[in-house]
Design a protein around this motif. Structure first.
Motif: not given
Length: 387
Positions: A366-367, A347-348, A333-337, A380-381
């Motif tokens: 991505e910024l 962010n980073e 599955g996926y985790f979207l931060y 978003a990462a």
């Protein structure tokens, strides 16, 4: 502009009474309610001047309010306010020429002082980003599934000017009234351009899966996931009961019925385990609480009053939330931060923390730079859990 000097005096008086404790638009609403002498045009003009003051951010804070307002108006090429400009200030089309004119009279002025917080996320052009605070971002909407043609027809019939950055995205000047023409939530949602582009990371091979929006707030990302994905099971949580109640009302108006909602403090690992048990999700959305530094073009008073000690506070919150929520990502599955920040610590640095403290693997980061498009900037990462 007629009455410009009087409006400037009124704005400076308001600014003397304002301390940033509440959003500026709330303060102005209360102020004008208590001072009935101002007509609607007066209120708009005075409000514009108040916002202009804060659009200079932390630059030349030592100057009087009237001078800061004048500089901001000049740099934003506000021709209608030229009566307030100092003698000899020509309204050049070129920003560089306007900056040079300001520096001749105010040599202490520096663009980098508008947004002095560092370090910023990779790829951010700091000068362009700082100057973007001098203008009001646009109003962006996303049409709900199957509603684009109807929305466009209604806008055309009402002679409402718009641009269309993508098929289901429309943009307007910020003061455009849509509520008399379109039905909010059913036909469209108000959602910034960069926020909508986060949806590109949601278009995943999860099929008709399960989604948890762990910091749901008003539910914008959850509604977007509902519209973009074949969601079988949707869970929305937030730490605030009042927010969840508002979200439930919004979901009702949006026609979303098949979901669950909980009040959960995701910074608390034990609370998360108690609320969710062993539930796993194909997609976990973590739109984390943050400084909001990518959105300060809409609320420049926050730029003005922001202090660096808050960055560490948000970063610590984000790390706790991300690690606790990541435990509920299903295998494969996926985790979207997501944040609406442009600061590296939010962010980073959090991405690095997630990689170090969870088994998740980074798929993409991505910024989302909205400052060249009159939009917010976001980060978003996307992570994937080992199968």
């Amino acid at each position: 502009m007629k009455f410009a000097s009087q409006h400037l005096q009124s704005a400076t008086a308001i600014l003397e009474a304002y301390d940033g404790a509440v959003p500026l638009h709330h303060f102005l609403k209360g102020y004008f309610a208590a001072n009935k002498k101002y007509g609607s045009k007066d209120r708009r003009s005075i409000s514009h001047l108040c916002y202009a003051y804060f659009r200079l951010g932390h630059a030349v804070k030592e100057l009087a309010a009237a001078e800061r307002i004048t500089i901001a108006l000049y740099l934003s090429a506000a021709d209608e306010w030229k009566v307030l400009f100092p003698a000899g200030w020509q309204l050049h089309d070129n920003m560089e020429a306007r900056l040079e004119q300001v520096k001749q009279q105010y040599p202490m002025f520096a663009v980098e002082d508008i947004f002095p917080f560092h370090p910023v996320s990779e790829g951010l052009k700091l000068t362009a980003f700082s100057l973007s605070h001098l203008r009001q971002p646009k109003l962006f909407i996303r049409t709900r599934p199957g509603k684009t043609k109807a929305v466009q027809a209604k806008l055309d019939a009402a002679n409402i000017a718009y641009e269309q950055p993508a098929e289901n995205i429309f943009s307007f000047t910020n003061n455009t009234r849509l509520e008399d023409v379109l039905t909010l939530h059913k036909e469209y949602v108000v959602q910034d351009l960069s926020s909508q582009r986060v949806g590109n990371m949601m278009k995943l091979p999860v099929g008709a899966g399960t989604v948890w929006d762990c910091c749901a707030a008003s539910g914008g990302k959850a509604i977007m996931a509902y519209d973009l994905l074949q969601v079988q099971k949707l869970l929305v949580t937030d730490v605030r009961d009042s927010i969840i109640k508002n979200l439930v009302a919004r979901f009702r108006e949006s026609g979303i019925r098949n979901y669950n909602h909980l009040v959960v403090d995701v910074t608390n690992e034990a609370a998360v385990k108690k609320a969710l048990g062993k539930q796993l999700f194909n997609l976990v959305i973590c739109d984390a609480p943050c400084s909001g530094s990518g959105t300060w073009g809409r609320t420049p008073e926050q730029l003005y009053y922001f202090s660096t000690d808050k960055i560490k506070h948000y970063s610590e919150l984000q790390k706790k939330i991300a690690v606790n929520a990541a435990q509920h990502v299903a295998a494969g599955g996926y985790f979207l931060y997501i944040t609406c920040s442009v600061l590296q610590q939010e962010n980073e640095d959090v991405v690095d923390w997630i990689l170090k403290h969870t088994p998740l693997q980074l798929a993409k980061k991505e910024l989302l730079k909205g400052y060249d498009e009159y939009a917010d900037s976001m980060f978003a990462a996307l992570f994937v859990a080992p199968a």
